[in-house]
Design a protein around this motif. Structure first.
Motif, short mmCIF file in Angstrom:
data_model
loop_
_atom_site.label_atom_id
_atom_site.label_comp_id
_atom_site.label_asym_id
_atom_site.label_seq_id
_atom_site.Cartn_x
_atom_site.Cartn_y
_atom_site.Cartn_z
N SER A 1 -5.44 -53.82 29.16
CA SER A 1 -6.31 -54.96 28.86
C SER A 1 -5.83 -55.69 27.61
O SER A 1 -5.07 -55.15 26.79
CB SER A 1 -7.75 -54.47 28.66
N ALA A 2 -6.28 -56.92 27.45
CA ALA A 2 -5.89 -57.73 26.29
C ALA A 2 -6.62 -57.27 25.06
O ALA A 2 -7.81 -56.93 25.12
CB ALA A 2 -6.18 -59.21 26.56
N VAL A 3 -5.93 -57.27 23.93
CA VAL A 3 -6.56 -56.82 22.68
C VAL A 3 -7.74 -57.72 22.32
O VAL A 3 -8.73 -57.26 21.73
CB VAL A 3 -5.53 -56.76 21.55
N THR A 4 -7.67 -58.99 22.69
CA THR A 4 -8.75 -59.93 22.37
C THR A 4 -9.99 -59.69 23.22
O THR A 4 -11.03 -60.29 22.98
CB THR A 4 -8.27 -61.37 22.54
N ASP A 5 -9.87 -58.80 24.24
CA ASP A 5 -11.06 -58.39 24.98
C ASP A 5 -11.88 -57.36 24.21
O ASP A 5 -13.05 -57.11 24.54
CB ASP A 5 -10.67 -57.78 26.33
N HIS A 6 -11.27 -56.78 23.19
CA HIS A 6 -11.91 -55.68 22.46
C HIS A 6 -12.23 -56.02 21.00
O HIS A 6 -13.19 -55.48 20.45
CB HIS A 6 -11.01 -54.45 22.48
N VAL A 7 -11.42 -56.87 20.40
CA VAL A 7 -11.56 -57.18 18.97
C VAL A 7 -11.47 -58.69 18.79
O VAL A 7 -10.56 -59.34 19.32
CB VAL A 7 -10.44 -56.49 18.14
N SER A 8 -12.42 -59.27 18.06
CA SER A 8 -12.40 -60.72 17.86
C SER A 8 -11.41 -61.12 16.77
O SER A 8 -10.75 -62.15 16.87
CB SER A 8 -13.79 -61.23 17.49
N MET A 9 -11.27 -60.30 15.73
CA MET A 9 -10.31 -60.54 14.66
C MET A 9 -10.20 -59.29 13.80
O MET A 9 -11.04 -58.39 13.89
CB MET A 9 -10.73 -61.75 13.79
N VAL A 10 -9.17 -59.25 12.98
CA VAL A 10 -8.97 -58.15 12.04
C VAL A 10 -9.02 -58.72 10.63
O VAL A 10 -8.44 -59.76 10.34
CB VAL A 10 -7.61 -57.46 12.26
N ILE A 11 -9.74 -58.02 9.75
CA ILE A 11 -9.76 -58.36 8.32
C ILE A 11 -9.22 -57.14 7.60
O ILE A 11 -9.84 -56.07 7.61
CB ILE A 11 -11.17 -58.70 7.82
N SER A 12 -8.04 -57.29 7.00
CA SER A 12 -7.36 -56.13 6.45
C SER A 12 -7.03 -56.29 4.97
O SER A 12 -6.59 -57.35 4.52
CB SER A 12 -6.06 -55.87 7.23
N ASP A 13 -7.23 -55.20 4.24
CA ASP A 13 -6.72 -55.10 2.88
C ASP A 13 -5.20 -55.05 2.93
O ASP A 13 -4.60 -54.88 4.00
CB ASP A 13 -7.29 -53.81 2.24
N VAL A 14 -4.55 -55.19 1.78
CA VAL A 14 -3.10 -55.07 1.70
C VAL A 14 -2.70 -53.67 1.26
O VAL A 14 -1.94 -52.98 1.92
CB VAL A 14 -2.51 -56.13 0.75
N GLU A 15 -3.23 -53.22 0.14
CA GLU A 15 -2.86 -51.92 -0.42
C GLU A 15 -3.59 -50.80 0.31
O GLU A 15 -4.80 -50.66 0.19
CB GLU A 15 -3.27 -51.83 -1.88
N PRO B 1 -2.84 -46.49 1.85
CA PRO B 1 -1.90 -45.40 2.06
C PRO B 1 -1.41 -45.34 3.50
O PRO B 1 -2.05 -45.85 4.40
CB PRO B 1 -2.72 -44.15 1.70
N GLU B 2 -0.25 -44.74 3.67
CA GLU B 2 0.41 -44.52 4.96
C GLU B 2 0.97 -45.80 5.58
O GLU B 2 2.13 -45.85 5.96
CB GLU B 2 -0.50 -43.79 5.95
N MET B 3 0.14 -46.84 5.71
CA MET B 3 0.64 -48.14 6.20
C MET B 3 -0.14 -49.26 5.53
O MET B 3 -1.36 -49.32 5.63
CB MET B 3 0.51 -48.27 7.72
N ASP B 4 0.57 -50.15 4.84
CA ASP B 4 -0.13 -51.23 4.14
C ASP B 4 -0.46 -52.37 5.09
O ASP B 4 -0.07 -52.38 6.26
CB ASP B 4 0.68 -51.71 2.93
N GLY B 5 -1.24 -53.34 4.56
CA GLY B 5 -1.69 -54.45 5.39
C GLY B 5 -0.58 -55.36 5.86
O GLY B 5 -0.61 -55.87 6.99
N TYR B 6 0.43 -55.57 5.02
CA TYR B 6 1.56 -56.40 5.43
C TYR B 6 2.29 -55.79 6.62
O TYR B 6 2.67 -56.48 7.56
CB TYR B 6 2.54 -56.57 4.26
N THR B 7 2.49 -54.48 6.56
CA THR B 7 3.19 -53.80 7.65
C THR B 7 2.34 -53.80 8.92
O THR B 7 2.86 -53.99 10.03
CB THR B 7 3.54 -52.36 7.25
N LEU B 8 1.03 -53.64 8.77
CA LEU B 8 0.13 -53.73 9.92
C LEU B 8 0.27 -55.08 10.61
O LEU B 8 0.40 -55.16 11.84
CB LEU B 8 -1.31 -53.51 9.48
N VAL B 9 0.26 -56.16 9.83
CA VAL B 9 0.41 -57.50 10.40
C VAL B 9 1.75 -57.63 11.11
O VAL B 9 1.83 -58.10 12.26
CB VAL B 9 0.29 -58.58 9.31
#
Length: 309
Positions: free
Chosen positions: A228-242, A244-252
């Motif tokens: 299924s499409a990700v937009t069927d499950h989540v309208s948007m993501v609001i993410s911090d940058v800093e 642990p393990e994976m930062d916000g820039y890497t997530l994007v």
């Protein structure tokens, strides 16, 4: 200007590579602590402090630095430790930082050095540490533990922010959002997650939350595992940058490079301030950026984004 641009170029080399620079420092004793260099404006020997009547004990005074009057917080006291003795203040250091659109100084007993690290080596605090712990992460350097302090938790206690969306903004929320897909909030600070969840639920939205980029990416891959499409499950993501393990820039960067996730709208919402943010956001391909934390601004921006659909 050339110097500023060179600095931007050097710092943005870390963006999307899941790396960070930590400024290492000590409070009282031998324990080493760290703070992201991006949040540091300068480090200087403790200037002359002027006391503030009726201030919290951890605020040791204010200092006049480069035309600004800046509160100086005893970081040891802020994490429920002993105060730096008055006779040691003159030989201590102040780390001038910018968080959540505010400038403040942290009084520390000594500053060590800057180290370049991988976020994968930065781990969440031990699960048994409890809710009152003032850490967002821990790591090891030269076989010694380095603790990364939850500055947002400290500042929420020293100078609490207004976390409520005003009636003026709520009155603009004319749509029924009860059927909207959830907003995914990603932040390693429990204080920041609580603030954002409170803001978003006030405008009628459902919220999913995760503590870091790796958890968020795992969640997104899980909900789309059936094709299924990700937009069927989540309208948007609001993410911090800093984080642990994976930062916000890497997530994007991971999301935008994944055909199944690239259509997801991602806003970086961070206490990091300064001239580097625009270049960073452009490099990783985030859809939006907002500095923490104004509940009215966040609520209005989210409503505007969702109303475009």
């Amino acid at each position: 200007m050339a110097g500023v641009l060179d600095s931007v170029n050097q710092r943005t080399q870390l963006v999307g590579e899941n790396r960070l620079e930590l400024l290492l420092f000590r409070l009282r004793g031998r324990q080493m602590y760290g703070i992201n260099v991006f949040k540091v404006k300068e480090v200087l020997p403790c200037p002359r402090l002027t006391s503030i009547p009726n201030s919290r004990p951890m605020v040791r005074g204010v200092a006049h630095i480069r035309g600004e009057t800046i509160p100086i917080i005893d970081l040891s006291m802020a994490i429920r430790g002993p105060a730096l003795p008055a006779e040691d203040v003159a030989t201590s250091f102040v780390i001038i930082t910018e968080y959540n659109r505010r400038t403040q100084g942290f009084l520390v007993s000594g500053v060590d050095r800057i180290v370049n690290m991988n976020w994968e080596d930065i781990m969440p605090p031990p699960k048994g540490a409890g809710k009152e712990v003032y850490l967002t992460a821990v790591t090891k350097l030269d076989d010694k533990l380095v603790e990364v302090i939850d500055v947002e938790k400290i500042l929420s206690e020293v100078s609490p922010l207004d976390e409520d969306v005003t009636e003026t903004v709520l009155s603009k929320n004319t749509r029924d959002r009860s059927t909207s897909r959830p907003v995914l909030v990603v932040d390693d600070s429990a204080v920041a997650r609580r603030q954002m969840i409170r803001c978003l639920t006030a405008i009628g939205l459902e919220v999913e939350s995760r503590n870091d980029g790796k958890q968020a990416l795992d969640y997104l891959k899980e909900v789309t595992s059936d094709g299924s499409a990700v937009t069927d499950h989540v309208s948007m993501v609001i993410s911090d940058v800093e984080m642990p393990e994976m930062d916000g820039y890497t997530l994007v960067a991971r999301c935008k490079n994944d055909p199944e996730l690239r259509d997801l709208y991602i806003m970086l919402h961070t206490s990091l301030s300064g001239v580097f943010n625009k270049a960073m956001v452009q490099k990783v391909g985030a859809d939006d950026f907002m500095a923490k934390f104004s509940p009215d601004e966040l609520a209005e921006r989210v409503m505007e984004i969702l109303d475009r659909e």
